[in-house]
Design a protein around this motif. Sequence first.
Motif, short mmCIF file in Angstrom:
data_model
loop_
_atom_site.label_atom_id
_atom_site.label_comp_id
_atom_site.label_asym_id
_atom_site.label_seq_id
_atom_site.Cartn_x
_atom_site.Cartn_y
_atom_site.Cartn_z
N THR A 132 0.85 -1.20 0.00
CA THR A 132 0.00 0.00 0.00
C THR A 132 0.88 1.25 0.00
O THR A 132 1.87 1.32 0.73
N ARG A 133 0.50 2.21 -0.84
CA ARG A 133 1.32 3.42 -0.97
C ARG A 133 0.54 4.67 -0.57
O ARG A 133 -0.64 4.77 -0.83
N VAL A 134 1.27 5.58 0.06
CA VAL A 134 0.74 6.91 0.39
C VAL A 134 1.75 7.92 -0.14
O VAL A 134 2.96 7.80 0.10
N VAL A 135 1.26 8.91 -0.85
CA VAL A 135 2.14 9.91 -1.49
C VAL A 135 1.97 11.25 -0.80
O VAL A 135 0.84 11.70 -0.53
N ALA A 136 3.10 11.89 -0.51
CA ALA A 136 3.09 13.24 0.08
C ALA A 136 3.96 14.15 -0.79
O ALA A 136 5.10 13.80 -1.12
N VAL A 137 3.41 15.29 -1.19
CA VAL A 137 4.15 16.28 -1.97
C VAL A 137 4.47 17.44 -1.04
O VAL A 137 3.56 18.06 -0.45
N VAL A 138 5.77 17.73 -0.88
CA VAL A 138 6.19 18.75 0.08
C VAL A 138 7.18 19.71 -0.59
O VAL A 138 7.84 19.36 -1.57
#
Length: 269
Positions: A132-138
């Motif tokens: 399972t993947r979770v993406v964060a753009v910072v």
Amino acid sequence: MKRGFLVAAGAAVTLLAGPRARAQGVGEACAASYEQAQQLVRDRALLRARAELRLCASSCPATLARDCRSWSERVERDMPSVALSATSAEGHAPGRVRVLLDGAPLVEAIPNAAIEVDPGRHTLTFEDMAGTRVVAVVTVSPGDKALPIAVRFPAAGPPSAAAPVRQRWPLAIAGAGAVALGVGAFLGIKGHLDRSELRGRCAPTCRADEVEAIDLTWKAGAISAGAGLLAAGAGAMLYFQLDPAAPAATGAGLSFSPGGPWLSMIGSF
């Protein structure tokens, strides 16, 4: 202000770096690292700039090495870092989580210490052991230290057991139809062979019960084949309705005529 000064200083030194390095008769490694480090600083590639500055400080004459050490101190002050964390949907530790930075592997497990990164906009992808993947753009600014980046994995959905069951029972119907179709074909062929044998042995004076037995065999075969054909067709139709993505399949049909049984193929592609 600090970043502007660093860029301005780098630009000014770049204009002088080549002549200055050549004037001091330094080696190619020194000259290359002296100039490349400044370009990397301007591009905000601080991780690579630090490596070039260390090479410059160790390979250049004292005057140039002093410049590189001074720039290195500024790079260390501006070098940002991020503190990563992840939790499950229930708020627990999700186990080992690997992280990718802009599509490239960053760490195979989240460490306790902060991780240094170049300033700028980044995409961080967190992946647990289940995939399972979770993406964060910072956006990380120069000078950010241990910038907290926390993600929460979504709750796992219930296992989809209904779909396989839904797909199995139409196939079971089609399988039973295929068996009945095979029985019908066997009885039809048997009746045809028995009739040929009877003709050669006693026609036209054969006993009525022998003729009737062959007729019953053909009727049983026709019934079995008809039922099998209907079941196979119904099962196939239900399967394709429940799974529109399934490829079309070829079906078989059995027909009877006074001359004997015939097996035909029908289908769509």
